[in-house]
Write an enzyme that holds these catalytic residues in place. Structure first.
Site, PDB file in Angstrom:
ATOM      1  N   CYS A 117       3.446  40.030  23.767  1.00  0.00           N
ATOM      2  CA  CYS A 117       4.686  40.651  24.209  1.00  0.00           C
ATOM      3  C   CYS A 117       5.891  40.009  23.522  1.00  0.00           C
ATOM      4  O   CYS A 117       5.943  39.937  22.293  1.00  0.00           O
ATOM      5  CB  CYS A 117       4.780  40.573  25.734  1.00  0.00           C
ATOM      6  N   VAL A 118       6.874  39.510  24.277  1.00  0.00           N
ATOM      7  CA  VAL A 118       8.089  38.961  23.676  1.00  0.00           C
ATOM      8  C   VAL A 118       7.788  37.740  22.814  1.00  0.00           C
ATOM      9  O   VAL A 118       8.480  37.482  21.822  1.00  0.00           O
ATOM     10  CB  VAL A 118       9.126  38.620  24.763  1.00  0.00           C
TER      11      VAL A 118
END
Length: 620
Positions: A353-354
């Site tokens: 993800c991030v």
């Protein structure tokens, strides 16, 4: 200008006037000779009075306790915010007047079909219903015409409102999407199953238990209000290091921002190139180390991979000046520490993800500095670099939302409960209202579910970086513009990345949509393998082979679009993890003995800090 004949020309008014009159007639038939009264004798009347006193006492105690507190916070879940989201641009919107006429006509047909026979004295046990929805799957919603009509009218109205928002004219596409999202959230909140008096299942439970379900539900509600967060699971069912996040290992390195965990090998030999996993700092790292049967970390160890994981610190006031540069420096620091510790030239990496977005920036910076060979490969779990098609989270990044986030972070960090509420709103029906009904109205016990426990184990975020992330990446999409951004004094250009890359996307991912994840293939130069997994942002990643669940698709990673990839893709049953392992071993299958510093704390000379999962994952 309204007059006495307005109802003759307004289809909405005419429909609802007729509905109100007929409903009064129907309830006049139902109530006098309906189900037996729950109050059969004086003892039962006393029990109901006792229930009412309990509810009153519980609520008064809570209100009194809150009144004594000297500080207040805005609630993490604020339904009114949805109304505010639409006000600025709904004024300029133009709605299709023809759809209102259609709504009235459809409503009359529905009314006549469901209640026509009931009002005529020919009540059917289960009327034929045109709309299906699992919220109303209990037979109680169909057995009585009043509740059948109620939920069918609601479903029809919900369809109409969402479609009307989707068809609105006179606003730009992004604002239109926000209006549709806000409308859908509002109609979900209005569902009749969310209220005691309009939910026949709750009414029956209340009669059967003489209101004890409401007492129990009130207790759940008060506890959630105290912690400022909706509960999804039994918080006491799991303990870190014992029955969750329990894979053996040691913390071998620590900075003010992260701890580095090295896990104990489970095989005699291991791949020469170790693996460093960067989980997102918006959640706890142990999504990849739930129970042993679900743990990606344990599975990787069992395949003979020397595995390291970064455990990010939940932000506090001391981290008010932390920005993206700090997370990129932390990734480089972890890579260098593992290389030095095991005396290897390079490492495999995973970014989730991030943290995957950040890993892409890290790779670009290393390439610009001539240090790309520190990373042998990079795997991206549901990670985005191009945010043009970033999905529903974009509804929360206009100037008003960014200003609100700033106001919610007076000490320099954003309380993780606000972010958890945001993610819950993306799937409000499943993650908010389902639990309102089960836990507050029906008084059900919370389940012991490891994934839900992790989902509620929130982390705080440095507000300065969080705002920059939403503004520069989500809103302005600057990461894919060469040299538009820089970190640690180095410009970022993703087209410089030549590292072998493996990209995994989830077919039903609503946080990082597959189309958005796919776009990474267009911005890097190195050899790229794209894989589409069944399910979403979590289950699409955490899918161990032994579970035998879902599927994945492989195909042409150089296709011109995700649709083209899917058209020519081959479907495979089960977990994609073995496919990834084959790709990893295809890069370098050299193995070495699992000894020396490959075993954390295996010798007196190897000083370690503490046992896994470490202190940082336990800070709140």
């Amino acid at each position: 200008m309204a007059d006495d004949t307005s109802n003759q020309t307004d289809p909405f008014a005419a429909f609802f006037d007729m509905q109100g009159e007929a409903m009064r007639e129907l309830w006049g038939q139902i109530l006098p000779g309906g189900a037996p009264s729950p109050l059969q004798n004086w003892n039962e009347i006393g029990e109901w009075a006792g229930t009412a006193q309990k509810l009153q006492a519980m609520w008064l105690e809570f209100v009194t306790e809150k009144a004594r507190e000297t500080t207040t916070q805005s609630p993490p879940i604020d339904p009114a915010q949805f109304m505010l989201m639409s006000q600025g641009w709904a004024k300029s919107a133009t709605f299709d007047p023809g759809s209102a006429q259609k709504f009235a006509q459809d409503g009359l047909k529905l009314w006549q079909g469901v209640l026509g026979s009931a009002l005529g004295g020919k009540q059917q046990q289960e009327p034929e219903l045109p709309r299906k929805d699992r919220r109303f799957s209990d037979p109680a919603w169909r057995n009585h015409p009043a509740f059948a009509l109620l939920h069918q009218i609601y479903l029809m109205l919900a369809e109409y409102l969402v479609q009307a928002a989707d068809d609105v004219q006179g606003v730009d596409p992004e604002k239109k999407e926000q209006l549709t999202f806000a409308t859908r959230a509002l109609v979900e909140a209005m569902s009749p199953d969310n209220f005691v008096l309009t939910n026949p299942v709750v009414l029956q439970r209340t009669i059967e238990t003489k209101g004890e379900n409401l007492v129990k539900g009130m207790g759940h509600l008060i506890e959630d209000l105290k912690r400022g967060q909706l509960s999804h699971t039994d918080s006491g069912a799991f303990k870190l290091g014992e029955n969750i996040a329990a894979t053996p290992g040691k913390v071998v390195h620590e900075t003010p921002l992260y701890q580095l965990i090295q896990y104990t090998p489970t095989t005699e030999t291991v791949l020469d190139v170790p693996l460093v996993i960067f989980p997102p700092w918006i959640n706890r790292f142990y999504i990849l180390d739930l129970t042993p049967k679900k743990s990606f970390i344990k599975w990787a160890l069992d395949q003979g991979i020397s595995t390291f994981v970064v455990s990010w610190k939940s932000a506090d006031a001391s981290m008010k000046d932390v920005v993206w540069d700090d997370y990129i420096r932390a990734q480089i620091d972890a890579i260098d520490h593992v290389r030095e510790r095991l005396d290897v030239p390079s490492v495999h990496t995973i970014g989730y993800c991030v943290a995957g977005t950040t890993l892409a920036a890290t790779l670009a910076i290393l390439a610009r500095r001539g240090e790309a060979d520190k990373v042998r490969s990079a795997t991206f779990f549901t990670a985005q670099v191009d945010f043009e098609k970033a999905g529903e989270l974009k509804h929360f990044i206009d100037d008003g939302q960014l200003d609100m986030i700033g106001k919610l972070s007076p000490e320099g960090y954003l309380d993780g409960r606000y972010l958890a509420a945001t993610f819950n709103m993306l799937r409000g029906r499943d993650l908010i209202w389902n639990y309102v009904v089960n836990n507050y109205l029906l008084g059900e016990d919370y389940p012991a579910f490891d994934l839900l426990h992790w989902n509620g184990d929130v982390t705080n975020l440095p507000s300065k970086w969080h705002n920059d992330y939403l503004r520069d990446l989500y809103r302005d999409n600057r990461l894919v513009v060469p040299d538009s951004m820089s970190a640690d004094g180095t410009p970022i250009d993703l087209t410089r990345i030549e590292t072998p890359i493996y990209i995994q996307a989830g077919r039903e991912d609503h946080i990082a949509p597959a189309e958005s994840v796919w776009r990474m293939t267009r911005h890097v130069r190195g050899p790229t393998t794209f894989l589409l997994a069944g399910s979403g942002h979590i289950a699409g990643v955490v899918n161990p082979p032994a579970a035998g669940k879902y599927q994945y698709w492989t195909g042409d990673s150089h296709a011109n679009s995700l649709a083209e990839f899917i058209e020519g893709a081959e479907e495979h049953p089960g977990s994609w993890w073995p496919h990834w392992l084959g790709w990893l071993e295809g890069l370098d299958a050299t193995r070495v003995k699992a000894k020396g510093r490959r075993v954390p704390g295996g010798s007196k000379k190897d000083t370690v800090i503490e046992d896994a999962p470490g202190r940082y994952v336990k800070t709140r």
